[in-house]
Motif scaffolding. Structure first.
Motif, PDB file in Angstrom:
ATOM      1  N   PRO A   1       9.155  13.821  -0.574  1.00 11.53           N
ATOM      2  CA  PRO A   1       9.203  14.394  -1.931  1.00 11.53           C
ATOM      3  C   PRO A   1      10.619  14.741  -2.378  1.00 11.53           C
ATOM      4  O   PRO A   1      10.877  14.871  -3.574  1.00 11.53           O
ATOM      5  CB  PRO A   1       8.340  15.652  -1.806  1.00 11.53           C
ATOM      6  CG  PRO A   1       7.443  15.404  -0.642  1.00 11.53           C
ATOM      7  CD  PRO A   1       8.261  14.587   0.319  1.00 11.53           C
ATOM      8  N   SER A   2      11.540  14.904  -1.415  1.00 13.02           N
ATOM      9  CA  SER A   2      12.934  15.220  -1.783  1.00 13.02           C
ATOM     10  C   SER A   2      13.573  14.096  -2.580  1.00 13.02           C
ATOM     11  O   SER A   2      14.595  14.298  -3.245  1.00 13.02           O
ATOM     12  CB  SER A   2      13.755  15.500  -0.520  1.00 13.02           C
ATOM     13  OG  SER A   2      13.809  14.350   0.313  1.00 13.02           O
TER      14      SER A   2
ATOM     15  N   VAL B   1       1.800  14.245  -5.207  1.00 15.57           N
ATOM     16  CA  VAL B   1       1.020  15.479  -5.321  1.00 15.57           C
ATOM     17  C   VAL B   1      -0.342  15.291  -4.670  1.00 15.57           C
ATOM     18  O   VAL B   1      -1.089  14.359  -4.995  1.00 15.57           O
ATOM     19  CB  VAL B   1       0.836  15.881  -6.801  1.00 15.57           C
ATOM     20  CG1 VAL B   1       0.023  17.178  -6.889  1.00 15.57           C
ATOM     21  CG2 VAL B   1       2.188  16.062  -7.473  1.00 15.57           C
ATOM     22  N   ASP B   2      -0.664  16.175  -3.749  1.00 13.07           N
ATOM     23  CA  ASP B   2      -1.947  16.135  -3.051  1.00 13.07           C
ATOM     24  C   ASP B   2      -2.499  17.554  -2.976  1.00 13.07           C
ATOM     25  O   ASP B   2      -1.963  18.410  -2.273  1.00 13.07           O
ATOM     26  CB  ASP B   2      -1.777  15.549  -1.649  1.00 13.07           C
ATOM     27  CG  ASP B   2      -3.104  15.377  -0.927  1.00 13.07           C
ATOM     28  OD1 ASP B   2      -4.153  15.465  -1.594  1.00 13.07           O
ATOM     29  OD2 ASP B   2      -3.106  15.163   0.296  1.00 13.07           O
ATOM     30  N   GLY B   3      -3.557  17.804  -3.732  1.00 12.95           N
ATOM     31  CA  GLY B   3      -4.155  19.133  -3.727  1.00 12.95           C
ATOM     32  C   GLY B   3      -3.230  20.208  -4.258  1.00 12.95           C
ATOM     33  O   GLY B   3      -3.286  21.355  -3.805  1.00 12.95           O
ATOM     34  N   GLY B   4      -2.372  19.844  -5.186  1.00 15.83           N
ATOM     35  CA  GLY B   4      -1.478  20.816  -5.791  1.00 15.83           C
ATOM     36  C   GLY B   4      -0.168  21.018  -5.063  1.00 15.83           C
ATOM     37  O   GLY B   4       0.701  21.772  -5.529  1.00 15.83           O
ATOM     38  N   THR B   5       0.010  20.358  -3.928  1.00 18.29           N
ATOM     39  CA  THR B   5       1.264  20.474  -3.178  1.00 18.29           C
ATOM     40  C   THR B   5       1.876  19.090  -2.989  1.00 18.29           C
ATOM     41  O   THR B   5       1.185  18.068  -3.052  1.00 18.29           O
ATOM     42  CB  THR B   5       1.023  21.109  -1.797  1.00 18.29           C
ATOM     43  OG1 THR B   5       0.111  20.285  -1.047  1.00 18.29           O
ATOM     44  CG2 THR B   5       0.429  22.501  -1.947  1.00 18.29           C
ATOM     45  N   LEU B   6       3.185  19.076  -2.732  1.00 10.87           N
ATOM     46  CA  LEU B   6       3.877  17.806  -2.520  1.00 10.87           C
ATOM     47  C   LEU B   6       3.707  17.350  -1.077  1.00 10.87           C
ATOM     48  O   LEU B   6       3.744  18.160  -0.147  1.00 10.87           O
ATOM     49  CB  LEU B   6       5.362  17.963  -2.850  1.00 10.87           C
ATOM     50  CG  LEU B   6       5.698  18.222  -4.319  1.00 10.87           C
ATOM     51  CD1 LEU B   6       7.199  18.470  -4.485  1.00 10.87           C
ATOM     52  CD2 LEU B   6       5.268  17.039  -5.181  1.00 10.87           C
TER      53      LEU B   6
ATOM     54  N   ARG C   1       0.842  -1.195   0.000  1.00 11.53           N
ATOM     55  CA  ARG C   1       0.000   0.000   0.000  1.00 11.53           C
ATOM     56  C   ARG C   1       0.874   1.240   0.000  1.00 11.53           C
ATOM     57  O   ARG C   1       1.890   1.298   0.703  1.00 11.53           O
ATOM     58  CB  ARG C   1      -0.922   0.029   1.221  1.00 11.53           C
ATOM     59  CG  ARG C   1      -1.938  -1.098   1.273  1.00 11.53           C
ATOM     60  CD  ARG C   1      -2.805  -0.989   2.521  1.00 11.53           C
ATOM     61  NE  ARG C   1      -3.734   0.125   2.454  1.00 11.53           N
ATOM     62  CZ  ARG C   1      -3.753   1.145   3.300  1.00 11.53           C
ATOM     63  NH1 ARG C   1      -2.862   1.214   4.280  1.00 11.53           N
ATOM     64  NH2 ARG C   1      -4.647   2.115   3.183  1.00 11.53           N
ATOM     65  N   LEU C   2       0.468   2.229  -0.782  1.00 16.82           N
ATOM     66  CA  LEU C   2       1.143   3.521  -0.817  1.00 16.82           C
ATOM     67  C   LEU C   2       0.092   4.578  -0.496  1.00 16.82           C
ATOM     68  O   LEU C   2      -0.825   4.808  -1.284  1.00 16.82           O
ATOM     69  CB  LEU C   2       1.761   3.765  -2.193  1.00 16.82           C
ATOM     70  CG  LEU C   2       2.559   5.065  -2.351  1.00 16.82           C
ATOM     71  CD1 LEU C   2       3.820   5.027  -1.492  1.00 16.82           C
ATOM     72  CD2 LEU C   2       2.927   5.287  -3.818  1.00 16.82           C
ATOM     73  N   VAL C   3       0.226   5.204   0.681  1.00 17.60           N
ATOM     74  CA  VAL C   3      -0.777   6.171   1.139  1.00 17.60           C
ATOM     75  C   VAL C   3      -0.095   7.467   1.554  1.00 17.60           C
ATOM     76  O   VAL C   3       1.111   7.513   1.793  1.00 17.60           O
ATOM     77  CB  VAL C   3      -1.592   5.611   2.329  1.00 17.60           C
ATOM     78  CG1 VAL C   3      -2.363   4.371   1.911  1.00 17.60           C
ATOM     79  CG2 VAL C   3      -0.684   5.301   3.511  1.00 17.60           C
ATOM     80  N   GLY C   4      -0.893   8.542   1.645  1.00 14.50           N
ATOM     81  CA  GLY C   4      -0.367   9.830   2.057  1.00 14.50           C
ATOM     82  C   GLY C   4      -0.184   9.921   3.557  1.00 14.50           C
ATOM     83  O   GLY C   4      -0.741   9.130   4.316  1.00 14.50           O
ATOM     84  N   ARG C   5       0.575  10.914   3.960  1.00  9.07           N
ATOM     85  CA  ARG C   5       0.812  11.107   5.399  1.00  9.07           C
ATOM     86  C   ARG C   5      -0.473  11.505   6.108  1.00  9.07           C
ATOM     87  O   ARG C   5      -0.714  11.109   7.254  1.00  9.07           O
ATOM     88  CB  ARG C   5       1.872  12.191   5.604  1.00  9.07           C
ATOM     89  CG  ARG C   5       2.071  12.586   7.067  1.00  9.07           C
ATOM     90  CD  ARG C   5       3.013  13.764   7.204  1.00  9.07           C
ATOM     91  NE  ARG C   5       4.404  13.373   6.999  1.00  9.07           N
ATOM     92  CZ  ARG C   5       5.410  14.246   7.034  1.00  9.07           C
ATOM     93  NH1 ARG C   5       5.159  15.531   7.254  1.00  9.07           N
ATOM     94  NH2 ARG C   5       6.645  13.849   6.850  1.00  9.07           N
ATOM     95  N   SER C   6      -1.341  12.285   5.443  1.00  7.83           N
ATOM     96  CA  SER C   6      -2.535  12.807   6.100  1.00  7.83           C
ATOM     97  C   SER C   6      -3.824  12.151   5.623  1.00  7.83           C
ATOM     98  O   SER C   6      -4.901  12.522   6.066  1.00  7.83           O
ATOM     99  CB  SER C   6      -2.628  14.322   5.870  1.00  7.83           C
ATOM    100  OG  SER C   6      -2.657  14.613   4.477  1.00  7.83           O
TER     101      SER C   6
END
Length: 287
Positions: free
Chosen positions: A282-283, A255-260, A216-221
């Motif tokens: 993202p770095s 990319v989430d909502g236009g930001t990394l 699974r690959l998920v966002g931090r938030s």
């Protein structure tokens, strides 16, 4: 009917014509209810387990249904016999096994058991099985077709074979650990517009094979899953042997909502245990 059963593991079984035929397998999982549903004129009189005392909740016979529930998962090598006595006095054996590396799905949730293969209900149930299988095969064929032309899957395959020099990636981080059954060595790679992770897995178990259940690959938030490319050196890592899993993440996944945003990569093994979690910044996308 096929759409209603799309997400449930429902199969059709036919009673064997020969009494000496091998018992049909039923795949069960701890704390998951499995129901055998018989034709009305074959309603079971009783059902009993052989050798599974204490491992299952009491077997229930309700109308024309037999209800099973293991108290915990069966080990890969375990199997128990279920003997069902039908209303015509026949005793029919079934073999209870863990899902293991079963190709499609996990534990059986419902099994429709028929004697007459040409009966209306039996044919309708078998048709649903065929539709589900065909839909799964079509989806797999489409996935394989897309992966054949996917740059990320090609890169993941190169990483899995150790051909890092043929990829645009450079080492960014390294980690390792063991949990008693598995030794894990991981490397995180930085690339131009992409990131990658390579897991080297050694199966320390003396008797149980190791296999990857999911990634699974998920966002931090948030828990929205992002796409990624996965390749492995083998589907199953036998006891005492090692294998490699390569994963490539495209920059668009960050990319989430236009930001990394940072991502979490989670690796799960065959028994559902989370084997590793890796934070990807993202770095890693470089310049």
């Amino acid at each position: 009917m096929a759409e209603e059963h799309e997400h449930a593991v429902i199969r059709t079984l036919f009673l064997p014509e020969q009494p000496e035929a091998a018992p049909q397998r039923i795949y069960v999982k701890g704390q998951v209810v499995t129901v055998l549903r018989f034709e009305q004129d074959l309603a079971p009189l009783r059902a009993r387990l052989v050798g599974g005392e204490g491992r299952f909740e009491p077997v229930g016979v309700v109308g024309r249904k037999v209800v099973l529930e293991p108290r915990r998962d069966l080990a890969p090598e375990e199997g128990f016999s279920l003997l069902v006595t039908l209303s015509d006095a026949r005793e029919v054996p079934f073999l209870l096994r863990p899902p293991g590396r079963r190709e499609h799905g996990g534990a059986d949730q419902q099994l429709n058991v028929y004697e007459d293969r040409d009966g209306y209900e039996a044919m309708a149930s078998a048709l649903v099985d065929s539709e589900k299988e065909n839909k799964t095969l079509r989806a797999e064929n489409e996935r394989f077709r897309k992966e054949e032309s996917s740059e990320d899957h090609a890169l993941a395959a190169l990483l899995t074979t150790g051909a890092v020099a043929q990829t645009p990636f450079g080492v960014a981080d390294h980690f390792s650990g063991t949990d008693g059954d598995t030794a894990l060595d991981g490397t995180v790679y930085r690339g131009t517009g992409k990131a990658a992770v390579v897991f080297k897995v050694k199966n320390l178990s003396a008797r149980r094979p190791w296999s990857m259940s999911s990634v699974r690959l998920v966002g931090r938030s948030d828990t929205r899953e992002r796409p990624l490319a996965v390749r492995s050196s083998s589907a199953v890592i036998e006891p005492g042997t090692s294998g490699v899993i390569g994963l490539v993440v495209d920059g668009s996944a960050f990319v989430d909502g236009g930001t990394l945003t940072s991502l979490y990569l989670e690796l799960y093994r065959h028994d559902g245990l989370r084997q590793a979690i890796v934070e990807l910044s993202p770095s890693l996308l470089g310049k």
